[in-house]
Design an enzyme around this catalytic site. Structure first.
Site, PDB file in Angstrom:
ATOM      1  N   LYS A  50      62.831   5.433  -3.006  1.00 39.94           N
ATOM      2  CA  LYS A  50      62.102   5.628  -4.252  1.00 39.94           C
ATOM      3  C   LYS A  50      61.333   4.359  -4.589  1.00 39.94           C
ATOM      4  CE  LYS A  50      64.143   7.893  -7.638  1.00 39.94           C
ATOM      5  NZ  LYS A  50      65.199   8.173  -8.649  1.00 39.94           N
TER       6      LYS A  50
HETATM    7  C1  E4P Z   1      65.095   9.090 -12.694  1.00 39.13           C
HETATM    8  O1  E4P Z   1      65.416   8.637 -11.610  1.00 39.13           O
HETATM    9  C2  E4P Z   1      66.100   9.515 -13.665  1.00 39.13           C
HETATM   10  O2  E4P Z   1      66.433  10.824 -13.416  1.00 39.13           O
HETATM   11  C3  E4P Z   1      65.627   9.367 -15.061  1.00 39.13           C
HETATM   12  O3  E4P Z   1      65.340   8.039 -15.330  1.00 39.13           O
HETATM   13  C4  E4P Z   1      66.668   9.834 -16.009  1.00 39.13           C
HETATM   14  O4  E4P Z   1      66.094   9.838 -17.247  1.00 39.13           O
HETATM   15  P1  E4P Z   1      66.964   9.930 -18.573  1.00 39.13           P
HETATM   16  O5  E4P Z   1      67.517   8.568 -18.774  1.00 39.13           O
HETATM   17  O6  E4P Z   1      65.980  10.362 -19.617  1.00 39.13           O
HETATM   18  O7  E4P Z   1      68.017  10.975 -18.319  1.00 39.13           O
END
Ligand code: E4P
Length: 225
Positions: free
Chosen positions: A86
């Site tokens: 990622k």
């Molecule tokens: C990405 O990798 C995550 O799924 C995302 O940051 C989660 O977001 P949240 O903190 O709004 O659940």
């Protein structure tokens, strides 16, 4: 739409994979820090937990060359699963995406907050883009962002898949599925919410009560004898 598990807990990943049709695990630095586990052994356990399914792991490097080096070393350390590095959707991440894809490593461009970011990532060869739905919903743009990314990818015949992340409720997950998001990644605790409905619980209770009244126990029907 397919499902992924957003976690750094091998136990939680195993549990969800046992119950639900999930295609693997995504993680990110915030999730990793929340778990307070040792990085390398836990990553290895996660790889074991996913088997030959997907594992998306974010680099913490900030420059493209260092992102490439880390992607290659993560890919080697995590062989056996379908590995995706990622990368953040900024200029270094886009540069790294092009370099990493040229080495045959899968890439998910993450922290996507606009359709144009997604288009650039797709043109850079990203396998997935990860828009943060709920974080963007704070300014009323999360669902529209996913819809417009799907439109752009369709109009321009781009093969990059949408891996929607960051959800607060099941309705948001339904909406991105309707827009054509290919994946949604959800925290482990979210999966039970996808199938929970009070009327289903009531129906099950009714079946059990009727059965109890007639047969007095919950033994399964023996259709063979
Ligand atoms: C990405 O990798 C995550 O799924 C995302 O940051 C989660 O977001 P949240 O903190 O709004 O659940």
């Amino acid at each position: 739409m397919r499902f992924l598990i957003d976690t750094f807990s091998p136990e939680a990943a195993k549990h969800i994979l046992d119950y639900y049709p999930a295609d693997g695990v995504t993680t990110n630095p915030a999730i990793i820090c929340r778990e307070k586990k040792q990085l390398k052994p836990t990553l290895m356990e996660l790889r074991e937990a996913v088997g030959d399914k997907m594992l998306h792991v974010q680099t913490m490097q900030t420059e493209a060359d260092a992102m490439l080096d880390e992607a290659l070393s993560l890919r080697d350390a995590l062989s056996g699963c379908r590995f995706f590095v990622k990368l953040p959707c900024n200029s270094e991440g886009i540069k790294a995406c092009r370099a990493i894809k040229s080495k045959g490593v899968g890439v998910t461009v993450t922290a996507v907050f606009s359709p144009m970011q997604a288009l650039v990532a797709a043109r850079a060869g990203a396998d997935f883009v990860a828009p943060y739905v709920n974080k963007l919903e704070d300014v009323g743009e999360g669902l529209r962002c996913v819809k417009e990314i799907k439109e752009l990818f369709d109009i321009h015949a781009l093969p990059t898949q949408i891996l929607s992340a960051s959800f607060r409720n099941v309705r948001q997950v339904t909406e991105v599925a309707l827009f054509g998001s290919h994946y949604a990644t959800l925290p482990p605790a979210f999966f039970d919410k996808l199938v929970y409905h009070p009327m289903t619980e009531n129906a099950v209770k009714g079946f059990e009560d009727d059965w109890q009244e007639l047969y007095g126990d919950k033994k399964p029907i023996d259709l063979i004898k």
